[in-house]
Design a protein around this motif. Sequence first.
Motif, PDB file in Angstrom:
ATOM      1  N   GLN A 106      -7.768   8.882   1.664  1.00  0.00           N
ATOM      2  CA  GLN A 106      -7.730   9.909   2.450  1.00  0.00           C
ATOM      3  C   GLN A 106      -6.228  10.438   2.675  1.00  0.00           C
ATOM      4  OE1 GLN A 106     -10.189  11.247   3.950  1.00  0.00           O
ATOM      5  NE2 GLN A 106     -11.336   9.959   3.280  1.00  0.00           N
ATOM      6  N   THR A 107      -5.199   9.626   2.486  1.00  0.00           N
ATOM      7  CA  THR A 107      -3.928  10.075   2.662  1.00  0.00           C
ATOM      8  C   THR A 107      -3.637  10.857   1.326  1.00  0.00           C
ATOM      9  OG1 THR A 107      -3.146   8.057   3.818  1.00  0.00           O
ATOM     10  CG2 THR A 107      -1.417   9.270   2.589  1.00  0.00           C
ATOM     11  N   ILE A 108      -3.922  10.566   0.157  1.00  0.00           N
ATOM     12  CA  ILE A 108      -3.721  11.186  -1.209  1.00  0.00           C
ATOM     13  C   ILE A 108      -4.528  12.465  -1.036  1.00  0.00           C
ATOM     14  CG2 ILE A 108      -3.815  11.088  -3.685  1.00  0.00           C
ATOM     15  CD1 ILE A 108      -1.993   9.250  -2.744  1.00  0.00           C
ATOM     16  N   LYS A 109      -5.555  12.711  -0.402  1.00  0.00           N
ATOM     17  CA  LYS A 109      -6.347  13.615  -0.385  1.00  0.00           C
ATOM     18  C   LYS A 109      -5.735  14.685   0.433  1.00  0.00           C
ATOM     19  CE  LYS A 109     -11.235  15.110   0.654  1.00  0.00           C
ATOM     20  NZ  LYS A 109     -12.536  14.715   0.986  1.00  0.00           N
ATOM     21  N   LEU A 138       0.811   9.742  -5.973  1.00  0.00           N
ATOM     22  CA  LEU A 138       1.370  10.971  -5.980  1.00  0.00           C
ATOM     23  C   LEU A 138       2.151  11.461  -6.886  1.00  0.00           C
ATOM     24  CD1 LEU A 138       1.839  11.254  -1.707  1.00  0.00           C
ATOM     25  CD2 LEU A 138       0.494  12.541  -3.327  1.00  0.00           C
ATOM     26  N   ASN A 139       3.060  10.669  -7.137  1.00  0.00           N
ATOM     27  CA  ASN A 139       4.136  10.734  -8.300  1.00  0.00           C
ATOM     28  C   ASN A 139       3.564  11.283  -9.533  1.00  0.00           C
ATOM     29  OD1 ASN A 139       7.234  11.044  -7.741  1.00  0.00           O
ATOM     30  ND2 ASN A 139       6.369   9.508  -6.583  1.00  0.00           N
ATOM     31  N   ARG A 140       2.274  10.316  -9.813  1.00  0.00           N
ATOM     32  CA  ARG A 140       1.654  10.524 -11.218  1.00  0.00           C
ATOM     33  C   ARG A 140       0.668  11.693 -11.248  1.00  0.00           C
ATOM     34  NH1 ARG A 140       0.514   6.978 -15.128  1.00  0.00           N
ATOM     35  NH2 ARG A 140      -1.376   7.356 -16.283  1.00  0.00           N
ATOM     36  N   LEU A 141       0.132  11.747 -10.149  1.00  0.00           N
ATOM     37  CA  LEU A 141      -0.778  13.162 -10.074  1.00  0.00           C
ATOM     38  C   LEU A 141       0.129  14.224 -10.130  1.00  0.00           C
ATOM     39  CD1 LEU A 141      -3.280  12.305  -7.368  1.00  0.00           C
ATOM     40  CD2 LEU A 141      -3.491  12.208  -9.706  1.00  0.00           C
ATOM     41  N   LYS A 144     -15.546   1.183  -2.335  1.00  0.00           N
ATOM     42  CA  LYS A 144     -15.768   1.820  -1.329  1.00  0.00           C
ATOM     43  C   LYS A 144     -15.821   1.213   0.078  1.00  0.00           C
ATOM     44  CE  LYS A 144     -18.482   5.453  -3.967  1.00  0.00           C
ATOM     45  NZ  LYS A 144     -19.986   6.002  -4.128  1.00  0.00           N
ATOM     46  N   ASN A 145     -16.065   0.017  -0.074  1.00  0.00           N
ATOM     47  CA  ASN A 145     -15.924  -0.854   1.083  1.00  0.00           C
ATOM     48  C   ASN A 145     -14.754  -1.365   1.679  1.00  0.00           C
ATOM     49  OD1 ASN A 145     -18.945  -0.647   1.503  1.00  0.00           O
ATOM     50  ND2 ASN A 145     -19.219  -2.234   0.422  1.00  0.00           N
ATOM     51  N   ASP A 146     -13.828  -1.225   0.773  1.00  0.00           N
ATOM     52  CA  ASP A 146     -12.296  -1.561   1.095  1.00  0.00           C
ATOM     53  C   ASP A 146     -11.647  -0.659   1.830  1.00  0.00           C
ATOM     54  OD1 ASP A 146      -9.662  -2.308   0.943  1.00  0.00           O
ATOM     55  OD2 ASP A 146      -9.855  -3.258  -0.944  1.00  0.00           O
ATOM     56  N   PRO A 147     -11.278  -1.060   3.349  1.00  0.00           N
ATOM     57  CA  PRO A 147     -10.565  -0.092   4.117  1.00  0.00           C
ATOM     58  C   PRO A 147      -9.259   0.481   3.762  1.00  0.00           C
ATOM     59  CG  PRO A 147     -10.779  -2.200   5.072  1.00  0.00           C
ATOM     60  CD  PRO A 147     -11.625  -2.333   3.752  1.00  0.00           C
ATOM     61  N   ARG A 148      -8.623  -0.433   2.862  1.00  0.00           N
ATOM     62  CA  ARG A 148      -7.117  -0.031   2.328  1.00  0.00           C
ATOM     63  C   ARG A 148      -7.169   0.938   1.562  1.00  0.00           C
ATOM     64  NH1 ARG A 148      -5.778  -5.942   0.307  1.00  0.00           N
ATOM     65  NH2 ARG A 148      -8.053  -5.526  -0.580  1.00  0.00           N
ATOM     66  N   ILE A 149      -8.320   0.779   0.449  1.00  0.00           N
ATOM     67  CA  ILE A 149      -8.489   1.907  -0.620  1.00  0.00           C
ATOM     68  C   ILE A 149      -8.962   3.365   0.035  1.00  0.00           C
ATOM     69  CG2 ILE A 149      -9.803   2.465  -2.476  1.00  0.00           C
ATOM     70  CD1 ILE A 149      -7.579   0.649  -3.342  1.00  0.00           C
ATOM     71  N   VAL A 163       0.713  -1.298  -0.113  1.00  0.00           N
ATOM     72  CA  VAL A 163      -0.025   0.051  -0.115  1.00  0.00           C
ATOM     73  C   VAL A 163       0.939   1.394  -0.011  1.00  0.00           C
ATOM     74  CG1 VAL A 163      -1.667   1.250   1.299  1.00  0.00           C
ATOM     75  CG2 VAL A 163      -1.787  -1.200   1.085  1.00  0.00           C
ATOM     76  N   HIS A 164       1.994   1.179   0.893  1.00  0.00           N
ATOM     77  CA  HIS A 164       2.890   2.346   0.908  1.00  0.00           C
ATOM     78  C   HIS A 164       3.407   2.690  -0.765  1.00  0.00           C
ATOM     79  CE1 HIS A 164       5.924  -0.517   1.178  1.00  0.00           C
ATOM     80  NE2 HIS A 164       6.714   0.204   0.750  1.00  0.00           N
ATOM     81  N   LEU A 165       3.706   1.697  -1.329  1.00  0.00           N
ATOM     82  CA  LEU A 165       4.109   2.097  -2.916  1.00  0.00           C
ATOM     83  C   LEU A 165       3.184   2.491  -3.658  1.00  0.00           C
ATOM     84  CD1 LEU A 165       6.479   1.875  -4.709  1.00  0.00           C
ATOM     85  CD2 LEU A 165       5.977  -0.657  -5.125  1.00  0.00           C
TER      86      LEU A 165
END
Length: 422
Positions: A212-215, A23-26, A202-207, A15-17
């Motif tokens: 939230q982190t990307i946001k 982030l790099n793509r955006l 939306k029900n996947d906690p990892r996504i 997930v950290h990757l």
Amino acid sequence: MSFFYFFPAKGDIPVHLLETIVLNRLNYLRSLFENQHLPYNEYTIEGSVYDNVGHFISCILAILDGSSDFSNFLIRAEEALFKHRLAQLTAYDLRCLSKKILKGLKKLNVDLQLLDPLYLLCRKLMVQSVAHHITTICDDKCFLHKIEINFKYCLKLVAKREVVLNNGLASIHCCQWRKLMVMTFAELLKHRIYGTHGTLIKNDPRINQLFQTIKKKFNHFQYNENINILKSHQVDSKSKFFPPCMLNLHQHLRMRHRLSHNERFYYSLFLKDIGMPIEESVKFWKLEYCQEPRDTCVCCHNWNKDEKKYLYGIRHLYGLEGGRKTYWAKGCQFIQNSDNSYSEGGCPFKCFDVEKMQQVLSLDKEDSMFQTICNLKEQKKYTMACKLYLNHKFPNCDSSYSFSPVKYYSQARNQKCLDCHK
């Protein structure tokens, strides 16, 4: 060369990757979108796993975000990246790309008619002499080669009068093939974002945690909470983004200071759904209904005399009175099927005669665009005519997927904002 991202990469990834990749793509897309210098970025190397993963996860974030602002940014930025890559291709590269696209189309399990033009185009580009011509000799005025496709797959070119129509078929010459490929890529991306049901995602906690982190770290998610609020005094200036059906009601209201009951109901819901809060709605309708009605008018009520009635009606629309029901603006099919025999409303493309439709659209009778719209009207393709008119006024708008008056306004306004931003 995975230009079209037909299939997501398979396998496991930390997930950290994922966070680093997205982030790099955006940030790379933002630099490209803003015409800034493009530094080397290992996460956007064409055809790499990182490139593929970054694209699909960005689409997932757009689905989770649910706002048209980020979706529009992503579509426009990915489109810019596609153009950038397409411009770098040699004749050999273009033939290889066409071959891979044809293989990918055969493996797709979905029936997307919007990809039919891409199939025809790639069949042409597989020919060595044609690919060499496109990458070397062909310019903006070259008409040596052509393909014919259904006009609905190139509405932007039709709106700009860049193609010749014959019995519903548009002739796309080789000078426009790059544009057609870019348009097809954008339509496929829109289908991926708007046509995907995100319930399981939306029900996947990892996504959700990744979202939230990307946001927090990518400032294109940081929106001004007041950006979509419509003030009562802004309605006239914003009416240039209104669809013809609502623009007609607005003009009628300003001219006569009254609307019939149903049309007032429909127009109020439209204003509510494009961002007018209840206090602004009260100001807007009070200003009009405090004035004396002009000409013959079916409504003889006055705000000063019937203020309680109007306040209750407005609060009811916003779910604050009565059964506290949630009301939404009416869609194209409802408006087209409504009985407008004794009212000032309706879909101009269906209910108005040619003279009145011309006045609302502000098009010259001799204009080829107006003639095309009249032909669609005769064929009873009213929604298609409205989509064509939207692309004529605001090129590059997304006029697909649950098209409605509110969608028309949102696309027109966002397109104008994106053009100003660029």
